[in-house]
Design a protein around this motif. Structure first.
Motif, PDB file in Angstrom:
ATOM      1  N   THR A   1       0.809  -1.219   0.000  1.00 36.54           N
ATOM      2  CA  THR A   1       0.000   0.000   0.000  1.00 36.54           C
ATOM      3  C   THR A   1       0.844   1.271   0.000  1.00 36.54           C
ATOM      4  OG1 THR A   1      -0.114  -0.032   2.420  1.00 36.54           O
ATOM      5  CG2 THR A   1      -1.880  -1.163   1.215  1.00 36.54           C
ATOM      6  N   ARG A   2       2.143   1.142   0.244  1.00 32.63           N
ATOM      7  CA  ARG A   2       3.009   2.317   0.309  1.00 32.63           C
ATOM      8  C   ARG A   2       4.311   2.031  -0.424  1.00 32.63           C
ATOM      9  NH1 ARG A   2       1.323   5.810   4.573  1.00 32.63           N
ATOM     10  NH2 ARG A   2      -0.277   4.838   5.907  1.00 32.63           N
ATOM     11  N   THR A   3       4.860   3.076  -1.025  1.00 35.37           N
ATOM     12  CA  THR A   3       6.140   2.942  -1.707  1.00 35.37           C
ATOM     13  C   THR A   3       7.273   2.860  -0.686  1.00 35.37           C
ATOM     14  OG1 THR A   3       6.429   5.343  -1.851  1.00 35.37           O
ATOM     15  CG2 THR A   3       5.297   4.262  -3.688  1.00 35.37           C
ATOM     16  N   GLY A   4       8.422   2.414  -1.164  1.00 35.64           N
ATOM     17  CA  GLY A   4       9.596   2.373  -0.310  1.00 35.64           C
ATOM     18  C   GLY A   4      10.307   1.040  -0.366  1.00 35.64           C
ATOM     19  N   LYS A   5      11.305   0.891   0.513  1.00 35.66           N
ATOM     20  CA  LYS A   5      12.073  -0.341   0.624  1.00 35.66           C
ATOM     21  C   LYS A   5      11.545  -1.100   1.841  1.00 35.66           C
ATOM     22  CE  LYS A   5      16.234   1.763  -1.369  1.00 35.66           C
ATOM     23  NZ  LYS A   5      15.625   3.083  -1.608  1.00 35.66           N
ATOM     24  N   TRP A   6      10.849  -2.207   1.605  1.00 36.09           N
ATOM     25  CA  TRP A   6      10.210  -2.970   2.670  1.00 36.09           C
ATOM     26  C   TRP A   6      10.918  -4.315   2.809  1.00 36.09           C
ATOM     27  CZ3 TRP A   6       7.281   0.023   5.457  1.00 36.09           C
ATOM     28  CH2 TRP A   6       6.653   1.118   4.867  1.00 36.09           C
ATOM     29  N   MET A   7      11.262  -4.655   4.032  1.00 33.82           N
ATOM     30  CA  MET A   7      12.094  -5.813   4.307  1.00 33.82           C
ATOM     31  C   MET A   7      11.254  -7.056   4.583  1.00 33.82           C
ATOM     32  SD  MET A   7      15.349  -5.869   6.870  1.00 33.82           S
ATOM     33  CE  MET A   7      14.389  -5.517   8.351  1.00 33.82           C
ATOM     34  N   ILE A   8      11.730  -8.200   4.093  1.00 27.20           N
ATOM     35  CA  ILE A   8      11.214  -9.504   4.484  1.00 27.20           C
ATOM     36  C   ILE A   8      12.395 -10.264   5.063  1.00 27.20           C
ATOM     37  CG2 ILE A   8      11.490 -10.452   2.128  1.00 27.20           C
ATOM     38  CD1 ILE A   8       9.045 -12.267   2.767  1.00 27.20           C
ATOM     39  N   HIS A   9      12.232 -10.824   6.282  1.00 31.75           N
ATOM     40  CA  HIS A   9      13.396 -11.403   6.962  1.00 31.75           C
ATOM     41  C   HIS A   9      12.954 -12.397   8.024  1.00 31.75           C
ATOM     42  CE1 HIS A   9      13.106  -9.099  10.863  1.00 31.75           C
ATOM     43  NE2 HIS A   9      12.342  -8.326  10.111  1.00 31.75           N
ATOM     44  N   CYS A  10      13.916 -13.205   8.478  1.00 31.00           N
ATOM     45  CA  CYS A  10      13.686 -14.072   9.624  1.00 31.00           C
ATOM     46  C   CYS A  10      13.744 -13.213  10.880  1.00 31.00           C
ATOM     47  CB  CYS A  10      14.743 -15.166   9.683  1.00 31.00           C
ATOM     48  SG  CYS A  10      14.591 -16.225  11.135  1.00 31.00           S
ATOM     49  N   HIS A  11      12.767 -13.425  11.777  1.00 31.70           N
ATOM     50  CA  HIS A  11      12.700 -12.583  12.971  1.00 31.70           C
ATOM     51  C   HIS A  11      13.494 -13.151  14.147  1.00 31.70           C
ATOM     52  CE1 HIS A  11      11.174  -9.215  15.226  1.00 31.70           C
ATOM     53  NE2 HIS A  11      10.429  -8.847  14.192  1.00 31.70           N
ATOM     54  N   ILE A  12      14.255 -14.218  13.930  1.00 32.99           N
ATOM     55  CA  ILE A  12      15.296 -14.600  14.883  1.00 32.99           C
ATOM     56  C   ILE A  12      16.516 -13.779  14.502  1.00 32.99           C
ATOM     57  CG2 ILE A  12      16.765 -16.467  15.733  1.00 32.99           C
ATOM     58  CD1 ILE A  12      14.479 -18.398  15.081  1.00 32.99           C
ATOM     59  N   PHE A  13      16.858 -12.797  15.317  1.00 28.94           N
ATOM     60  CA  PHE A  13      17.804 -11.774  14.879  1.00 28.94           C
ATOM     61  C   PHE A  13      19.203 -12.315  14.626  1.00 28.94           C
ATOM     62  CE2 PHE A  13      14.610  -8.828  16.737  1.00 28.94           C
ATOM     63  CZ  PHE A  13      14.337  -8.131  15.566  1.00 28.94           C
ATOM     64  N   SER A  14      19.572 -13.410  15.286  1.00 29.43           N
ATOM     65  CA  SER A  14      20.886 -13.974  14.980  1.00 29.43           C
ATOM     66  C   SER A  14      20.935 -14.567  13.576  1.00 29.43           C
ATOM     67  CB  SER A  14      21.247 -15.056  16.008  1.00 29.43           C
ATOM     68  OG  SER A  14      20.310 -16.120  15.979  1.00 29.43           O
ATOM     69  N   HIS A  15      19.780 -14.733  12.945  1.00 34.98           N
ATOM     70  CA  HIS A  15      19.707 -15.234  11.574  1.00 34.98           C
ATOM     71  C   HIS A  15      19.671 -14.105  10.549  1.00 34.98           C
ATOM     72  CE1 HIS A  15      17.501 -19.078  13.221  1.00 34.98           C
ATOM     73  NE2 HIS A  15      18.700 -18.891  13.756  1.00 34.98           N
ATOM     74  N   SER A  16      19.486 -12.851  11.024  1.00 34.79           N
ATOM     75  CA  SER A  16      19.222 -11.782  10.054  1.00 34.79           C
ATOM     76  C   SER A  16      19.854 -10.437  10.398  1.00 34.79           C
ATOM     77  CB  SER A  16      17.706 -11.578   9.915  1.00 34.79           C
ATOM     78  OG  SER A  16      17.125 -11.218  11.161  1.00 34.79           O
ATOM     79  N   GLU A  17      20.592 -10.342  11.498  1.00 36.20           N
ATOM     80  CA  GLU A  17      21.126  -9.029  11.863  1.00 36.20           C
ATOM     81  C   GLU A  17      22.395  -9.199  12.687  1.00 36.20           C
ATOM     82  OE1 GLU A  17      19.395  -4.741  13.473  1.00 36.20           O
ATOM     83  OE2 GLU A  17      18.132  -6.534  13.488  1.00 36.20           O
ATOM     84  N   THR A  18      23.340  -8.287  12.484  1.00 37.15           N
ATOM     85  CA  THR A  18      24.577  -8.260  13.251  1.00 37.15           C
ATOM     86  C   THR A  18      24.778  -6.844  13.788  1.00 37.15           C
ATOM     87  OG1 THR A  18      26.029  -7.579  11.429  1.00 37.15           O
ATOM     88  CG2 THR A  18      25.530  -9.935  11.612  1.00 37.15           C
TER      89      THR A  18
END
Length: 346
Positions: free
Chosen positions: A302-319
Motif C-alpha cells: 500500500t506504500r512505496t519504499g524499501k520494505w524488508m522480508i526477513h527471519c525474525h530470529i535476529f541472529s539469523h538476520s542481523e549483526t
C-alpha cells in the motif's frame, strides 16, 4: 526497415482534423486526471517509473527455455520427447559466493543454488534425468508429490544410490498441484550445501492469481543463512508496485531450523500450505516456516519504499554491523497511472 504489416503505411485519404469542441473536452479530461495529484511532476514520475515492471507469470516455460524469474532463481529448461517433459539435473561441487567476498564450497544442481525451478502443468508426464558428479553418492526426493513408490528417491529403500559418475532417471505424472520442492535425500549435509530447488505444479483450475510470482527458499546449512542461496546484502531485490498482488512461495529447505518470516508494511494473507489451498486464508505479518514446509502468501503493498522480508530470529538476520543473512528487500514503486488518449476526429 521493411514493415511487418503489409498494410502499413496506410493509404492516402482525408486528413484527420481536431475539432475545437473535442479538443476542449479532451483537455478538460486531461487536466481532471492531473488534478488527481498535487503536482504535475508527481504524475510524470508515475508515468515514467524508476523500475521496470517485471511480471512473473504462473505459465510454464517453453521447451528449451531457461528464464530468470527475478528473485534469484531460474526456470528449468526442458524438452518434450513423445509427449513427456524431460528435465536434466546435474549435481556437482561448485564454489558459491553467498555474499560479497564470502565464497563457500557448495553442491549444486546445474551450477546454481537453488537448483532450477521445475514448473509443469497438472497432469503432465515428467521425466527427470539426474547425473551425479559429486564425490559421493546421492538421490533426489520429489517432496510433496503423489507418485509411484519406486520414484520416491530414498536410497536403499526405493532405489539404489546414484554413485559418482552415474545417472538415474525418475518418471512420474504431476498430479499434486501447488508449491512443492525437490532435494537430495542422501543426508542433510548435501541439502544444506545447496542440493534443492522449487517444484511447482500449476493447477488445471483455481491457481493463485497474482501480478508477481516470487519464491524464497530458506537455507541454514553449510552455506550459512541464505535466501535463494544468498545472504544479505547479496539477496535479490524484489520489485513490486503499490496495489499489485504479490505471490511469495516460502520454502523451508533447512536442514535444521525453523524460521519466523516477517514482512514489513502491514499484513499478508496465507492462502496455501504444502501446495494445498487453505479453506480459510489467514492474515498475519509473521509466519513460522519449518523444515520441509511450503507456504504461499499473497501481499498487496500500500506504500512505496524499501520494505524488508526477513527471519525474525535476529541472529539469523542481523549483526552489530547491520542486516545480514536471511533478509531480502522489496522495492515498492508507485502504481502506474494511465492517461486516456486524446481522440482524433475525422
Amino acid at each position: 526497415m521493411e514493415s511487418p504489416d503489409p498494410a502499413y503505411p496506410p493509404p492516402a485519404g482525408p486528413r484527420r482534423t481536431f475539432r475545437l469542441s473535442h479538443v476542449l473536452a479532451s483537455s478538460a479530461a486531461f487536466f481532471a486526471v492531473i488534478g488527481l495529484t498535487s503536482f504535475a511532476p508527481v504524475l510524470m514520475k508515475q508515468l515514467a517509473p524508476e523500475a521496470p515492471h517485471r511480471p512473473n507469470p504462473s505459465a510454464v516455460g517453453a521447451p528449451g527455455e531457461a528464464k530468470d524469474l527475478g528473485d534469484g532463481t531460474q526456470l528449468a529448461p526442458y524438452e518434450v520427447v513423445d509427449g513427456v517433459k524431460v528435465f536434466k539435473l546435474h549435481a556437482a561441487p561448485v564454489s558459491w559466493e553467498t555474499a560479497p567476498g564470502k565464497v563457500r564450497e557448495a553442491y549444486a544442481f546445474n551450477g546454481i543454488v537453488p537448483g532450477p525451478v521445475i514448473r509443469v502443468n497438472e497432469g503432465d508426464p515428467v521425466r527427470i534425468v539426474v547425473e551425479n558428479d559429486l564425490p559421493e553418492p546421492t538421490s533426489v526426493h520429489w517432496h510433496g508429490m503423489d507418485l509411484p513408490n519406486s520414484q520416491d528417491g530414498v536410497p536403499g529403500l526405493t532405489q539404489p544410490e546414484i554413485e559418482p559418475g552415474e545417472s538415474y532417471t525418475y518418471e512420474w505424472k504431476a498430479i499434486s498441484p501447488g508449491t512443492h520442492w525437490y532435494h537430495s535425500h542422501m543426508h542433510g549435509e548435501q541439502e544444506g550445501k545447496g542440493l534443492y530447488g522449487s517444484l511447482e505444479v500449476v493447477p488445471s483450475t483455481g491457481d493463485i492469481r497474482a501480478d508477481r510470482d516470487y519464491r524464497i527458499m530458506i537455507g541454514d546449512g553449510a552455506l550459512g543463512f541464505v535466501f535463494n542461496g544468498k545472504s544479505f546484502p547479496a539477496t535479490e531485490r524484489l520489485s513490486a508496485r503499490v496495489g499489485e498482488k504479490v505471490r511469495i512461495r516460502l520454502v523451508g529447505t533447512g536442514p535444521e531450523m525453523i524460521h519466523p518470516i516477517h514482512l514489513h508494511s502491514g499484513h499478508f494473507t496465507v492462502v496455501a500450505q504444502d501446495g494445498r489451498p487453505l479453506p480459510v486464508p489467514q492474515e498475519m505479518d509473521t509466519l513460522n516456516v519449518g523444515v520441509g514446509q511450503t507456504y504461499d502468501i499473497v501481499w498487496t503493498p500500500t506504500r512505496t519504499g524499501k520494505w524488508m522480508i526477513h527471519c525474525h530470529i535476529f541472529s539469523h538476520s542481523e549483526t552489530h554491523e547491520g542486516m545480514a543473512g536471511l533478509v531480502s528487500i522489496f522495492q515498492v514503486d508507485p502504481a502506474v497511472v494511465s492517461v486516456p488518449d486524446l481522440p482524433l476526429i475525422d
